[in-house]
Design an enzyme around this catalytic site. Structure first.
Site, PDB file in Angstrom:
ATOM      1  N   ASN A   9       0.863  -1.185   0.000  1.00 43.79           N
ATOM      2  CA  ASN A   9       0.000   0.000   0.000  1.00 43.79           C
ATOM      3  C   ASN A   9       0.899   1.234   0.000  1.00 43.79           C
ATOM      4  O   ASN A   9       1.519   1.542   1.009  1.00 43.79           O
ATOM      5  CB  ASN A   9      -0.899  -0.023   1.246  1.00 43.79           C
ATOM      6  N   TRP A  10       0.948   1.905  -1.149  1.00 42.34           N
ATOM      7  CA  TRP A  10       1.846   3.067  -1.268  1.00 42.34           C
ATOM      8  C   TRP A  10       1.260   4.322  -0.629  1.00 42.34           C
ATOM      9  O   TRP A  10       1.934   5.347  -0.573  1.00 42.34           O
ATOM     10  CB  TRP A  10       2.149   3.336  -2.746  1.00 42.34           C
ATOM     11  N   HIS A  96      -9.485   0.689   4.632  1.00 46.37           N
ATOM     12  CA  HIS A  96      -8.179   0.890   5.256  1.00 46.37           C
ATOM     13  C   HIS A  96      -8.342   1.810   6.468  1.00 46.37           C
ATOM     14  O   HIS A  96      -9.177   2.717   6.458  1.00 46.37           O
ATOM     15  CB  HIS A  96      -7.191   1.493   4.249  1.00 46.37           C
ATOM     16  N   GLU A 168      -5.430  -5.359  10.362  1.00 48.72           N
ATOM     17  CA  GLU A 168      -4.415  -4.334  10.580  1.00 48.72           C
ATOM     18  C   GLU A 168      -4.738  -3.570  11.867  1.00 48.72           C
ATOM     19  O   GLU A 168      -5.564  -2.642  11.837  1.00 48.72           O
ATOM     20  CB  GLU A 168      -4.395  -3.346   9.414  1.00 48.72           C
ATOM     21  N   GLY A 174       2.114   2.173  10.693  1.00 51.02           N
ATOM     22  CA  GLY A 174       3.013   3.319  10.576  1.00 51.02           C
ATOM     23  C   GLY A 174       3.654   3.737  11.885  1.00 51.02           C
ATOM     24  O   GLY A 174       4.231   4.815  11.986  1.00 51.02           O
ATOM     25  N   SER A 214       3.273  -2.116  10.226  1.00 51.25           N
ATOM     26  CA  SER A 214       4.721  -1.961  10.422  1.00 51.25           C
ATOM     27  C   SER A 214       5.530  -3.217  10.081  1.00 51.25           C
ATOM     28  O   SER A 214       6.535  -3.506  10.733  1.00 51.25           O
ATOM     29  CB  SER A 214       5.026  -1.514  11.854  1.00 51.25           C
ATOM     30  N   GLY A 235       2.882  -1.205   4.254  1.00 50.00           N
ATOM     31  CA  GLY A 235       2.832   0.215   3.914  1.00 50.00           C
ATOM     32  C   GLY A 235       4.229   0.759   3.670  1.00 50.00           C
ATOM     33  O   GLY A 235       4.787   0.652   2.574  1.00 50.00           O
ATOM     34  N   GLY A 236       4.839   1.330   4.705  1.00 46.74           N
ATOM     35  CA  GLY A 236       6.132   2.009   4.582  1.00 46.74           C
ATOM     36  C   GLY A 236       7.199   1.202   3.861  1.00 46.74           C
ATOM     37  O   GLY A 236       7.903   1.722   2.985  1.00 46.74           O
TER      38      GLY A 236
HETATM   39  C1  PEP Z   1      -0.778  -0.037   5.706  1.00 47.28           C
HETATM   40  O1  PEP Z   1      -0.760   1.090   5.207  1.00 47.28           O
HETATM   41  O2  PEP Z   1      -1.673  -0.821   5.419  1.00 47.28           O
HETATM   42  C2  PEP Z   1       0.292  -0.395   6.637  1.00 47.28           C
HETATM   43  C3  PEP Z   1       0.244  -1.557   7.218  1.00 47.28           C
HETATM   44  O3  PEP Z   1       1.299   0.526   6.819  1.00 47.28           O
HETATM   45  P1  PEP Z   1       2.713   0.293   7.574  1.00 47.28           P
HETATM   46  O4  PEP Z   1       3.271  -0.998   7.045  1.00 47.28           O
HETATM   47  O5  PEP Z   1       3.531   1.468   7.235  1.00 47.28           O
HETATM   48  O6  PEP Z   1       2.392   0.177   9.037  1.00 47.28           O
END
Ligand code: PEP
Length: 250
Positions: A9-10, A96, A168, A174, A214, A235-236
């Site tokens: 997920n950008w 999300h 999630e 994040g 994360s 995500g990141g």
């Molecule tokens: C996400 O955006 O779905 C996510 C899990 O972000 P991150 O990996 O940065 O926590």
């Protein structure tokens, strides 16, 4: 056995030029890895056409980060499932945590978005997860199962067979805090029990449930080693080809 899915997920990162470069690096690296996983990228809307071009002919798939619940009409600023599908996308994120908690989308709207995805031949990756205060008050199972129930109950079994679920925990997105594999696995087990109640044993055995929050190359192998965790929503760490490719198991 369920095939592992690794999704990136950008969020609101990468314009169409940057996105094309990143998607090409990922497509090339994924092909070289000969991994049997399914890989799906979720770039911003304006980056999607360039990404579709960059991944053409590869096994990498792409989808949108959001969808509107209607298919066309006077809905300024919105993008429909029909438009997303027309680009060749296969997937779409629905619910999300940033849509729920930053933009303020609620269960009723998300249920309609889920149906719009299915109606347009897209596979929704439907995200659920509890806030930190819910976990601290021992309400996590209750909150997450209510989120699944309020949007998925009433779907036809065939429709639900195209849904991917993603757990999630909001406090892990994040923040650098990952749920333990045990906590994620327990939640996935609870979600699977609910799916069994709503759609039967075969649906419960089939539905992919991803974990997100994360995830990094260091934490991915342990999470993916758990039989209840069918993949990762990243995500990141999906914003750099190296870290994203390092998360994908061979
Ligand atoms: C996400 O955006 O779905 C996510 C899990 O972000 P991150 O990996 O940065 O926590």
């Amino acid at each position: 056995m369920r095939r592992k899915i690794i999704a990136g997920n950008w969020k609101m990162n990468k314009d169409h030029r940057e996105g094309a470069i990143l998607a090409k690096e990922i497509a090339d690296g994924f092909a070289a890895s000969r991994s049997s996983c399914e890989v799906v990228l979720f770039p911003p809307f304006t980056t999607l056409p360039a990404v579709m071009e960059a991944i053409r002919g590869s096994a990498v798939r792409a989808g949108a980060q959001d969808i509107y619940c209607e298919d066309e009409g006077a809905f300024t600023g919105e993008i429909s499932g029909r438009m997303i599908r027309a680009l060749g996308c296969t997937h779409v994120l629905v619910g999300h945590s940033e849509r729920r908690h930053v933009i303020g989308e609620g269960g009723e709207l998300l249920a309609r978005k889920l149906r719009a995805s299915l109606r347009n031949g897209l596979k929704p990756v439907f995200c659920v997860g509890e806030l930190l205060e819910d976990r601290e008050a021992a309400r996590a199972f209750e909150v997450v199962t209510a989120q699944v129930r309020e949007c998925c109950e009433g779907l036809e079994a065939e429709e639900f067979s195209r849904v991917v679920l993603a757990y999630e925990p909001v406090w892990a997105i994040g923040t650098g805090k990952t749920a333990t594999t045990r906590d994620a696995s327990d939640m996935h087990g609870i979600i699977r029990m609910l799916v069994k109640e709503l759609f039967g044993t075969a649906a419960a055995e089939r539905v992919p449930i991803l974990y997100g929050g994360s995830v990094k190359p260091e934490s991915a192998p342990d999470l993916l080693g758990d039989a209840e965790i069918d993949g990762l929503l990243v995500g990141g760490a999906s914003l750099k080809s190296k870290s994203f490719l390092d998360i994908i198991p061979r």
